[in-house]
Design an enzyme around this catalytic site. Structure first.
Site, PDB file in Angstrom:
ATOM      1  N   GLU A   8       0.836  -1.313  -0.069  1.00 47.01           N
ATOM      2  CA  GLU A   8       0.121   0.093   0.134  1.00 47.01           C
ATOM      3  C   GLU A   8       0.808   1.311   0.147  1.00 47.01           C
ATOM      4  O   GLU A   8       0.266   2.395  -0.425  1.00 47.01           O
ATOM      5  CB  GLU A   8      -1.049  -0.005   1.243  1.00 47.01           C
ATOM      6  CG  GLU A   8      -0.420   0.253   2.522  1.00 47.01           C
ATOM      7  CD  GLU A   8      -1.095   0.962   3.353  1.00 47.01           C
ATOM      8  OE1 GLU A   8      -2.045   1.143   3.259  1.00 47.01           O
ATOM      9  OE2 GLU A   8      -0.541   1.469   4.607  1.00 47.01           O
ATOM     10  N   ASN A   9       2.167   1.126   0.201  1.00 46.29           N
ATOM     11  CA  ASN A   9       3.004   2.308   0.347  1.00 46.29           C
ATOM     12  C   ASN A   9       4.103   2.177  -0.667  1.00 46.29           C
ATOM     13  O   ASN A   9       5.168   3.227  -0.643  1.00 46.29           O
ATOM     14  CB  ASN A   9       3.465   2.499   1.827  1.00 46.29           C
ATOM     15  CG  ASN A   9       2.558   2.513   2.892  1.00 46.29           C
ATOM     16  OD1 ASN A   9       2.387   1.637   3.522  1.00 46.29           O
ATOM     17  ND2 ASN A   9       1.627   3.537   3.093  1.00 46.29           N
ATOM     18  N   ASN A  61      -5.400   1.435   3.684  1.00 41.65           N
ATOM     19  CA  ASN A  61      -6.051   2.756   3.558  1.00 41.65           C
ATOM     20  C   ASN A  61      -5.400   3.612   2.327  1.00 41.65           C
ATOM     21  O   ASN A  61      -6.048   4.424   2.018  1.00 41.65           O
ATOM     22  CB  ASN A  61      -5.894   3.464   4.800  1.00 41.65           C
ATOM     23  CG  ASN A  61      -4.705   3.556   5.369  1.00 41.65           C
ATOM     24  OD1 ASN A  61      -4.201   2.393   5.487  1.00 41.65           O
ATOM     25  ND2 ASN A  61      -4.023   4.630   5.366  1.00 41.65           N
ATOM     26  N   HIS A  62      -4.234   3.398   1.890  1.00 38.50           N
ATOM     27  CA  HIS A  62      -3.663   4.217   0.765  1.00 38.50           C
ATOM     28  C   HIS A  62      -3.950   3.480  -0.775  1.00 38.50           C
ATOM     29  O   HIS A  62      -3.362   3.863  -1.514  1.00 38.50           O
ATOM     30  CB  HIS A  62      -2.343   4.235   1.071  1.00 38.50           C
ATOM     31  CG  HIS A  62      -1.929   4.915   2.019  1.00 38.50           C
ATOM     32  ND1 HIS A  62      -2.090   6.621   2.266  1.00 38.50           N
ATOM     33  CD2 HIS A  62      -0.995   4.781   3.240  1.00 38.50           C
ATOM     34  CE1 HIS A  62      -1.788   6.965   3.242  1.00 38.50           C
ATOM     35  NE2 HIS A  62      -1.137   6.060   4.006  1.00 38.50           N
ATOM     36  N   HIS A 110      -0.272  -2.062   9.005  1.00 43.19           N
ATOM     37  CA  HIS A 110      -0.584  -0.578   8.899  1.00 43.19           C
ATOM     38  C   HIS A 110       0.297   0.359   9.866  1.00 43.19           C
ATOM     39  O   HIS A 110       0.629   1.504   9.486  1.00 43.19           O
ATOM     40  CB  HIS A 110      -1.847  -0.385   9.167  1.00 43.19           C
ATOM     41  CG  HIS A 110      -2.413   1.037   9.395  1.00 43.19           C
ATOM     42  ND1 HIS A 110      -2.382   1.789   8.225  1.00 43.19           N
ATOM     43  CD2 HIS A 110      -2.869   1.841  10.296  1.00 43.19           C
ATOM     44  CE1 HIS A 110      -2.732   3.189   8.815  1.00 43.19           C
ATOM     45  NE2 HIS A 110      -3.087   2.967   9.979  1.00 43.19           N
ATOM     46  N   HIS A 122       3.352  -0.156  10.702  1.00 41.85           N
ATOM     47  CA  HIS A 122       4.633   0.019  10.470  1.00 41.85           C
ATOM     48  C   HIS A 122       5.793  -0.221  11.524  1.00 41.85           C
ATOM     49  O   HIS A 122       6.867  -0.147  11.256  1.00 41.85           O
ATOM     50  CB  HIS A 122       5.044   1.348   9.494  1.00 41.85           C
ATOM     51  CG  HIS A 122       4.406   1.691   8.527  1.00 41.85           C
ATOM     52  ND1 HIS A 122       4.741   2.811   7.303  1.00 41.85           N
ATOM     53  CD2 HIS A 122       3.187   0.942   7.755  1.00 41.85           C
ATOM     54  CE1 HIS A 122       3.877   2.577   6.318  1.00 41.85           C
ATOM     55  NE2 HIS A 122       2.869   1.809   6.545  1.00 41.85           N
TER      56      HIS A 122
HETATM   57 FE   LIG Z   1       1.297   1.263   5.559  1.00 43.11          FE
HETATM   58 FE   LIG Z   2      -2.118   1.648   6.077  1.00 39.71          FE
END
Ligand SMILES: [Fe+2]
Ligand SMILES: [Fe+2]
Length: 266
Positions: A43-44, A71-72, A179, A181
């Site tokens: 996601e990142n 969420n990203h 999420h 990290h």
């Molecule tokens: Fe993340």
């Molecule tokens: Fe996240």
């Protein structure tokens, strides 16, 4: 049938540095753990925010079986149609049905079928539908189609992740949290046979603040003014877990953290 297998799950890959860290270590990890499946939270990966088709293609070309998101998911518009077109990239299942993409898939290797489910927590997160009910719906849909199931519970609150671990204990092979990290020290196989960890951590620059350049993150925190964030370039690590399963379906034998500095550049 003996469904013993091994799965590497890699925590949120942050930026190009995170991608290079993952791709650099993957061959070594494959050999060391005799991996059959590799699942990566991506996601990142697009400069910290979301994922692009090109980056997803690169991960698949490197042998990643399934990409999970969080969420990203929708930060890069080009990924929207890709999410609908490709089975092995997942956004949280409990997003709204009309949002692009889907939340679970099945991949097969050497006759072993692995179901992967992406979920988002509801506490301090923006998922449109309740996560516990969606977990039940996903398992119902996968029933009879899989030998093992890995759930990525992408969530902020430790309580909600621990709760999901207990809720699914004995019903899936593994529940791994993502999420925050930051890896947690609670990896274990729960009494019902489900491997569990509250957060796997991140694959990217440990020298920043959960991926962001530390001076920018600290400036935002101290001045309370908007700051444009860039991904840190310092001290890349891979954070993951290796799960081994039993011969019986939907049960884990072990879960081991993999916390590894990037391979030296050649
Ligand atoms: Fe993340
Ligand atoms: Fe996240």
């Amino acid at each position: 049938m003996d469904t013993t297998t091994s799965i590497l799950f890699v925590g949120d890959v942050v930026g190009g540095l995170g991608k290079r860290t993952l791709l650099g270590l993957l061959p070594t990890l494959r050999e060391r753990y005799g991996l059959r499946f590799v699942v990566v939270n991506g996601e990142n990966i697009a400069g910290g925010l979301g994922i692009t088709p090109k980056l997803a293609d690169q991960l698949f070309a490197a042998g990643v079986d399934v990409i999970t998101l969080g969420n990203h998911t929708y930060r890069q518009r080009e990924i929207y149609t890709y999410l609908d077109a490709h089975a092995e990239i997942l956004r949280p299942a409990n997003f709204l049905r009309r949002q692009p993409g889907h939340g679970w898939c099945v991949v097969s290797r050497d006759g072993v079928r692995l179901g992967v489910v992406s979920l988002s927590g509801n506490l301090f997160m923006d998922a449109g539908r309740p996560v516990f009910a969606e977990a039940d719906a996903a398992l119902h849909a996968l029933k009879g189609e899989v030998d093992h199931v890995l759930v990525d519970m992408h969530a902020e609150a430790t309580s909600e992740k621990v709760g999901m671990g207990w809720y699914l204990d004995g019903r899936v092979t593994a529940v791994v949290g993502t999420h925050t990290h930051v890896p947690t020290a609670d990896a274990r196989v729960l009494p019902g046979g489900t491997a569990y960890i509250t957060d796997v951590g991140m694959t990217g620059p440990r020298g920043g603040v959960i991926g962001v350049k530390r001076e920018q993150a600290v400036e935002a925190m101290t001045t309370k003014m908007p700051v444009r964030f860039e991904t840190s370039t310092e001290d890349p690590w891979l954070n993951g877990v290796v799960i081994t399963t039993t011969a019986a379906p939907l049960r884990a034998a072990s879960i081991e953290q993999v916390l590894e500095p990037a391979a030296p550049a050649r």
